[in-house]
Design a protein around this motif. Structure first.
Motif, PDB file in Angstrom:
ATOM      1  N   TYR A 203       2.010  23.807 -30.503  1.00 45.23           N
ATOM      2  CA  TYR A 203       2.541  24.075 -29.297  1.00 45.23           C
ATOM      3  C   TYR A 203       3.068  23.133 -28.436  1.00 45.23           C
ATOM      4  CZ  TYR A 203       1.989  29.187 -29.516  1.00 45.23           C
ATOM      5  OH  TYR A 203       2.128  30.382 -30.069  1.00 45.23           O
ATOM      6  N   ARG A 204       2.309  21.742 -28.529  1.00 42.76           N
ATOM      7  CA  ARG A 204       2.956  20.740 -27.786  1.00 42.76           C
ATOM      8  C   ARG A 204       4.152  20.152 -28.465  1.00 42.76           C
ATOM      9  NH1 ARG A 204       3.330  16.136 -28.761  1.00 42.76           N
ATOM     10  NH2 ARG A 204       2.097  15.977 -30.512  1.00 42.76           N
ATOM     11  N   GLN A 205       4.233  20.308 -29.509  1.00 42.79           N
ATOM     12  CA  GLN A 205       5.278  19.656 -30.525  1.00 42.79           C
ATOM     13  C   GLN A 205       6.524  20.555 -30.155  1.00 42.79           C
ATOM     14  OE1 GLN A 205       5.889  16.726 -32.055  1.00 42.79           O
ATOM     15  NE2 GLN A 205       7.896  17.638 -32.682  1.00 42.79           N
ATOM     16  N   SER A 206       6.265  21.877 -30.608  1.00 36.06           N
ATOM     17  CA  SER A 206       7.606  22.756 -30.314  1.00 36.06           C
ATOM     18  C   SER A 206       8.048  22.868 -28.941  1.00 36.06           C
ATOM     19  CB  SER A 206       7.019  23.974 -31.174  1.00 36.06           C
ATOM     20  OG  SER A 206       8.256  24.956 -30.773  1.00 36.06           O
ATOM     21  N   LEU A 207       7.204  22.992 -27.987  1.00 38.77           N
ATOM     22  CA  LEU A 207       7.684  23.328 -26.696  1.00 38.77           C
ATOM     23  C   LEU A 207       8.235  22.098 -25.944  1.00 38.77           C
ATOM     24  CD1 LEU A 207       4.845  25.464 -25.165  1.00 38.77           C
ATOM     25  CD2 LEU A 207       7.207  26.104 -25.854  1.00 38.77           C
ATOM     26  N   THR A 208       7.771  20.651 -26.490  1.00 38.65           N
ATOM     27  CA  THR A 208       8.264  19.478 -25.845  1.00 38.65           C
ATOM     28  C   THR A 208       9.356  18.709 -26.695  1.00 38.65           C
ATOM     29  OG1 THR A 208       6.637  18.260 -26.692  1.00 38.65           O
ATOM     30  CG2 THR A 208       6.201  19.195 -24.494  1.00 38.65           C
ATOM     31  N   LYS A 209       9.411  18.965 -27.838  1.00 43.23           N
ATOM     32  CA  LYS A 209      10.052  18.245 -28.914  1.00 43.23           C
ATOM     33  C   LYS A 209      10.888  19.148 -29.844  1.00 43.23           C
ATOM     34  CE  LYS A 209       7.413  14.111 -28.393  1.00 43.23           C
ATOM     35  NZ  LYS A 209       6.434  12.919 -29.127  1.00 43.23           N
ATOM     36  N   GLY A 210      10.812  20.534 -29.974  1.00 40.50           N
ATOM     37  CA  GLY A 210      11.320  21.456 -30.928  1.00 40.50           C
ATOM     38  C   GLY A 210      12.867  21.183 -30.797  1.00 40.50           C
ATOM     39  N   GLN A 211      13.432  21.637 -31.851  1.00 39.57           N
ATOM     40  CA  GLN A 211      14.912  21.374 -32.131  1.00 39.57           C
ATOM     41  C   GLN A 211      15.867  22.626 -32.514  1.00 39.57           C
ATOM     42  OE1 GLN A 211      14.067  17.446 -34.310  1.00 39.57           O
ATOM     43  NE2 GLN A 211      16.187  17.553 -34.405  1.00 39.57           N
ATOM     44  N   ALA A 212      14.876  23.772 -32.351  1.00 39.73           N
ATOM     45  CA  ALA A 212      15.549  24.885 -32.730  1.00 39.73           C
ATOM     46  C   ALA A 212      16.869  25.370 -31.978  1.00 39.73           C
ATOM     47  CB  ALA A 212      14.618  26.329 -33.010  1.00 39.73           C
ATOM     48  N   TYR A 213      16.491  25.220 -30.607  1.00 40.12           N
ATOM     49  CA  TYR A 213      17.637  25.512 -29.659  1.00 40.12           C
ATOM     50  C   TYR A 213      18.849  24.786 -30.009  1.00 40.12           C
ATOM     51  CZ  TYR A 213      19.164  26.984 -25.031  1.00 40.12           C
ATOM     52  OH  TYR A 213      19.862  27.563 -24.010  1.00 40.12           O
ATOM     53  N   ASP A 214      18.298  23.433 -30.286  1.00 37.02           N
ATOM     54  CA  ASP A 214      19.777  22.748 -30.336  1.00 37.02           C
ATOM     55  C   ASP A 214      20.534  23.121 -31.677  1.00 37.02           C
ATOM     56  OD1 ASP A 214      19.298  21.270 -27.978  1.00 37.02           O
ATOM     57  OD2 ASP A 214      17.777  20.004 -28.995  1.00 37.02           O
TER      58      ASP A 214
ATOM     59  N   GLU B 203      24.156  31.876 -25.302  1.00 34.43           N
ATOM     60  CA  GLU B 203      23.702  31.885 -23.785  1.00 34.43           C
ATOM     61  C   GLU B 203      22.662  33.129 -23.597  1.00 34.43           C
ATOM     62  OE1 GLU B 203      27.271  29.771 -23.825  1.00 34.43           O
ATOM     63  OE2 GLU B 203      26.781  31.621 -24.967  1.00 34.43           O
ATOM     64  N   ALA B 204      22.564  33.900 -24.522  1.00 34.48           N
ATOM     65  CA  ALA B 204      21.631  35.108 -24.246  1.00 34.48           C
ATOM     66  C   ALA B 204      19.945  34.657 -24.898  1.00 34.48           C
ATOM     67  CB  ALA B 204      21.934  36.346 -25.076  1.00 34.48           C
ATOM     68  N   VAL B 205      20.071  33.508 -25.359  1.00 31.06           N
ATOM     69  CA  VAL B 205      18.692  33.031 -25.927  1.00 31.06           C
ATOM     70  C   VAL B 205      18.067  31.950 -24.852  1.00 31.06           C
ATOM     71  CG1 VAL B 205      17.388  31.723 -27.671  1.00 31.06           C
ATOM     72  CG2 VAL B 205      19.600  33.223 -28.233  1.00 31.06           C
ATOM     73  N   ASP B 206      16.708  32.064 -24.544  1.00 32.59           N
ATOM     74  CA  ASP B 206      16.031  31.148 -23.749  1.00 32.59           C
ATOM     75  C   ASP B 206      15.556  30.167 -24.586  1.00 32.59           C
ATOM     76  OD1 ASP B 206      14.726  30.803 -20.786  1.00 32.59           O
ATOM     77  OD2 ASP B 206      13.280  30.791 -22.504  1.00 32.59           O
ATOM     78  N   ARG B 207      15.401  29.052 -24.123  1.00 29.92           N
ATOM     79  CA  ARG B 207      14.833  27.844 -25.147  1.00 29.92           C
ATOM     80  C   ARG B 207      13.236  28.048 -25.078  1.00 29.92           C
ATOM     81  NH1 ARG B 207      12.080  23.419 -25.311  1.00 29.92           N
ATOM     82  NH2 ARG B 207      12.589  22.006 -26.747  1.00 29.92           N
ATOM     83  N   ARG B 208      12.985  28.315 -23.968  1.00 26.64           N
ATOM     84  CA  ARG B 208      10.932  28.189 -24.021  1.00 26.64           C
ATOM     85  C   ARG B 208      10.728  29.283 -24.963  1.00 26.64           C
ATOM     86  NH1 ARG B 208       7.339  25.728 -21.733  1.00 26.64           N
ATOM     87  NH2 ARG B 208       5.222  26.438 -21.708  1.00 26.64           N
ATOM     88  N   GLU B 209      11.340  30.373 -24.824  1.00 25.57           N
ATOM     89  CA  GLU B 209      11.072  31.878 -25.558  1.00 25.57           C
ATOM     90  C   GLU B 209      11.268  31.468 -27.029  1.00 25.57           C
ATOM     91  OE1 GLU B 209      11.432  35.813 -22.985  1.00 25.57           O
ATOM     92  OE2 GLU B 209      13.287  35.044 -23.809  1.00 25.57           O
ATOM     93  N   LEU B 210      12.268  30.936 -27.577  1.00 31.24           N
ATOM     94  CA  LEU B 210      12.513  30.441 -28.839  1.00 31.24           C
ATOM     95  C   LEU B 210      11.412  29.613 -29.130  1.00 31.24           C
ATOM     96  CD1 LEU B 210      14.295  30.497 -31.156  1.00 31.24           C
ATOM     97  CD2 LEU B 210      15.840  28.916 -30.484  1.00 31.24           C
ATOM     98  N   GLN B 211      11.257  28.474 -28.536  1.00 33.43           N
ATOM     99  CA  GLN B 211      10.376  27.264 -29.256  1.00 33.43           C
ATOM    100  C   GLN B 211       8.995  27.938 -29.163  1.00 33.43           C
ATOM    101  OE1 GLN B 211      13.451  24.799 -30.147  1.00 33.43           O
ATOM    102  NE2 GLN B 211      11.116  24.744 -30.672  1.00 33.43           N
ATOM    103  N   SER B 212       8.684  29.013 -28.335  1.00 35.66           N
ATOM    104  CA  SER B 212       7.273  29.457 -28.328  1.00 35.66           C
ATOM    105  C   SER B 212       7.178  30.221 -29.663  1.00 35.66           C
ATOM    106  CB  SER B 212       7.173  30.355 -27.204  1.00 35.66           C
ATOM    107  OG  SER B 212       7.130  29.848 -25.993  1.00 35.66           O
TER     108      SER B 212
END
Length: 460
Positions: free
Chosen positions: A30-41, A430-439
């Motif tokens: 969770y730490r890795q995904s929420l702070t350094k995840g790249q799915a959103y990019d 724009e309809a996607v929230d980064r934190r939700e996605l990375q969670s």
């Protein structure tokens, strides 16, 4: 963290110690995904640089090539394309729907697979019904009419996928049913949980051999209400329809696959992924950019943490889920021909909203075990609590029959907003929230880790 697990096995420590090690690993995930995840990019590039990508189109081909190159930036042992032949359907120029009486333009989209209207369009009276079963009550009165199925979404259901499922068969079966009674076109109220916007929702439909193929359109919820009002005022009101869609032949394309070889059981495979194609409206962000970019990032998360899988983990981006599921069909055929041992599968194809859990296709004993062992790791700290026996997802479900012993997991995010966007022009980055996605990425990566380390412990 895999070293911690290995040490526990070596020294035969208790189940409490195993749970502690799992909890520690999940915290790192969770730490890795929420702070350094790249799915959103990654999703930003897929949606903004490539955009919507219906199977068979040049954009879909561009998505395949880009996905392959993206996978090659990670330390997979193998990245390859799997040939798939798909039918290519093209929408053509924008659709037109107008109420003749008041010149009111309605918002519509051709349903996927629909034929075009005749040259010059169709102008006819409208027969409004709620269920296809009502057609038999009207008999000859259907002949020459545009049939408008105006079945409202059941807003009382919290599980929006259930509301979708209650109506979707009328979308797919509608044109053939109407044509059988002599109707000239089919107009279907969009499958949408939103009652406030004027965006139509497309989706697949089909015809029946031996019955005339008639044009089929989805109408937005707001436009459906306007048409309903017009018909209340004048039951003989006419509308004009025009669309230019049609099938354009077979196209050679690909599933995109990457493999991370297992260190202990390389011949046992865990499949994970979702479909890379989308409908030809919006940008295919939630459906299914979040699923593909999210599952890739789940694997990337484990790689970044230095994890080494016991089983081979195979990432699959399926082609053509939206209008034929030819990619999943081909994947299953080849896996069966090669006599592969697929021990588990994870599919993500329900959007990138906050994670709520997973549906599980497995025996009741296995589901009970997962609920007792894995669910507690998720629900207290991460708010992920749904671990229920259920369907495996569309693509996994296609090849599930060939692998009846495979335990399958279907990622389930929060359902409330998905069908506001599903198959519309609103399904954009724009309809996607980064934190939700990375969670969601973290939840999937955590499940993948637990499957890899403990799948052998599941009861029959």
């Amino acid at each position: 963290m895999h070293k911690i697990f290995a040490a526990l096995v070596t020294f035969g420590l208790t189940s409490v110690a195993f749970a502690q090690a799992d909890s520690t690993m999940m915290r790192e995930i969770y730490r890795q995904s929420l702070t350094k995840g790249q799915a959103y990019d990654d999703l930003r590039y897929l949606t903004k640089e490539i955009g919507h990508r219906i199977a068979g189109s040049e954009r879909a081909n561009k998505a395949v090539k880009w996905s392959e190159s993206l996978m090659k930036t990670l330390p997979f042992d193998k990245v390859y394309l799997q040939d798939v032949t798909v039918p290519y359907w093209d929408r053509g120029t924008p659709e037109v729907a107008v109420i003749i009486d008041n010149n009111d333009t309605l918002q519509v989209l051709a349903l996927g697979g629909s034929v075009a209207t005749p040259s010059g369009g169709i102008e006819a009276e409208v027969l409004e019904i709620e269920y296809l079963s009502e057609l038999q009550n009207h008999g000859d009165a259907v002949h020459g009419k545009i049939v408008f199925v105006n079945k409202p979404w059941d807003e009382s259901l919290v599980e929006t996928g259930m509301a979708y499922g209650l109506n979707t068969s009328q979308r797919s079966r509608g044109p053939a049913a109407v044509a059988k009674f002599g109707g000239v076109a089919y107009l279907f109220r969009s499958l949408s949980s939103s009652t406030r916007d004027d965006f139509p929702h497309t989706g697949g439909t089909r015809y029946v051999e031996g019955i005339d193929s008639i044009p089929a359109m989805a109408i937005s919820v707001v436009s459906a209400e306007r048409l309903h009002t017009a018909l209340q005022e004048n039951p003989k009101a006419k509308i004009y329809l025009e669309q230019h869609s049609g099938w354009k032949g077979a196209v050679q394309t690909h599933n995109v696959i990457a493999e991370w070889r297992g260190t202990e059981k390389p011949d046992e495979i865990i499949t994970i992924g979702g479909h890379i194609d989308s409908w030809d409206v919006g940008e295919g962000a939630h459906d299914n950019g979040t699923g593909t970019m999210g599952t890739l990032d789940a694997i990337r998360t484990l790689m970044k943490l230095g994890y080494k899988p016991r089983h081979t983990i195979r990432l699959v981006f399926y082609m053509n889920e939206e209008n034929g599921v030819h990619g999943a069909t081909r994947y299953g055929e080849l896996a069966a021909e090669n006599q592969e041992k697929i021990v588990a599968a994870i599919e993500s194809d329900a959007g990138g909203f906050a994670p709520r859990g997973f549906d599980i296709k497995a025996s009741r004993n296995s589901v009970n075990w997962i609920q007792s062992k894995w669910k507690p790791l998720f629900e207290q700290q991460y708010w992920v609590s749904r671990f229920l026996q259920g369907s495996p997802g569309v693509d996994s479900g296609i090849w599930a029959a060939q692998f009846p012993n495979t335990v399958m997991f279907n990622f389930r995010p929060d359902p409330h907003r998905y069908f506001d966007l599903h198959h519309t022009d609103k399904d954009v980055f724009e309809a996607v929230d980064r934190r939700e996605l990375q969670s969601g990425v973290a939840a999937i990566a955590s499940l993948l880790y637990l499957i890899d380390t403990q799948i052998d412990q599941l009861p029959n």
